[in-house]
Design a protein around this motif. Structure first.
Motif: not given
Length: 186
Positions: A1-22, A65-70
Motif C-alpha cells: 500500500m503506497i498511500k495512507n488509509s483511514d487506519t494505516s500509513f502507506g509505505i511512502v509515509n513510513i519511509a519518509i518518517h524513518w529517513i527523516t528521523a535518521l 512530506r508536507i505536500i504528501w500530507k496535504l
C-alpha cells in the motif's frame, strides 16, 4: 500500500518518517561534532559541506512530506482522549515548523557571504545574499536553539510512541513501522 488509509500509513509515509528521523539525528550529531573541529582537521571543510548537502536533502524531503500530507491525509488517531490527540497534532505541527526553521536558518548562515551551497558537489543552490547585518550570527543562534528544541520534542515524540505501544497497547507505533493490511468489515 503506497498511500495512507483511514487506519494505516502507506509505505511512502513510513519511509519518509524513518529517513527523516535518521537525517535529523545524524545532522544533529554532526552539527555538535563539527563546531569543535580545528582548522587543521581533515574534516574542517568536508563535514560542513556534507552537513549542508544532507540538510538540503532533508529540506526537499520535508517539503515533499508536507505536500504528501496535504494530498494524502494521515490515518485517524487511535486515542479516544481528545486532549492527547490535540497534543499529538500540535507536536507534529511544531516538528514541521522547527524543521523548516532549522533548514531556512541553515541556508541563511551558509549563504550570507553571497556564496551558494554545493549539493554533494553536483550542483549549487544559489545564494540570496545577506538580508540583515550579522545574518550568519543571528541565523546561527536560531539554527542552534531550534535544533535543541527539535531534539527535545523528538524525545517526547518517542516517549509518546512507546507509551502508546506499551501502556495503551494500541497500534500507533506499529502502523509507523510496517504497512498494515486493511481490515474489512463485512
Amino acid at each position: 500500500m503506497i498511500k495512507n488509509s483511514d487506519t494505516s500509513f502507506g509505505i511512502v509515509n513510513i519511509a519518509i518518517h524513518w529517513i527523516t528521523a535518521l537525517l535529523v539525528f545524524g545532522l544533529f550529531g554532526v552539527g555538535l561534532w563539527m563546531v569543535d573541529l580545528s582548522y587543521y582537521s581533515e574534516w574542517y571543510r568536508t563535514a560542513p559541506d556534507l552537513h549542508k548537502s544532507f540538510g538540503l536533502t532533508l529540506l526537499a524531503l520535508t517539503l515533499f512530506r508536507i505536500i504528501w500530507k496535504l494530498i494524502n491525509p494521515s490515518p485517524k488517531a487511535l486515542s479516544s482522549n481528545k486532549l492527547e490527540t490535540m497534543a499529538g497534532k500540535l507536536a507534529h505541527f511544531a516538528i514541521y515548523a522547527l524543521l523548516l526553521t532549522i533548514m531556512v536558518s541553515g541556508y541563511l548562515i551558509s549563504t550570507a557571504d553571497g556564496r551558494g551551497i554545493e549539493w554533494f558537489w553536483l550542483f549549487e543552490v544559489a545564494s540570496l545574499g545577506e538580508f540583515v547585518p550579522n545574518q550568519e550570527d543571528i541565523a546561527g543562534d536560531i539554527h542552534e536553539w531550534a535544533a535543541y528544541i527539535l531534539i527535545g520534542l523528538v524525545v517526547v515524540h518517542i516517549i509518546a510512541a512507546l507509551k502508546h505501544h506499551f501502556v495503551d497497547k494500541d497500534k500507533t507505533l506499529v502502523r509507523m513501522v510496517k504497512v498494515q493490511k486493511e481490515e474489512h468489515q463485512d
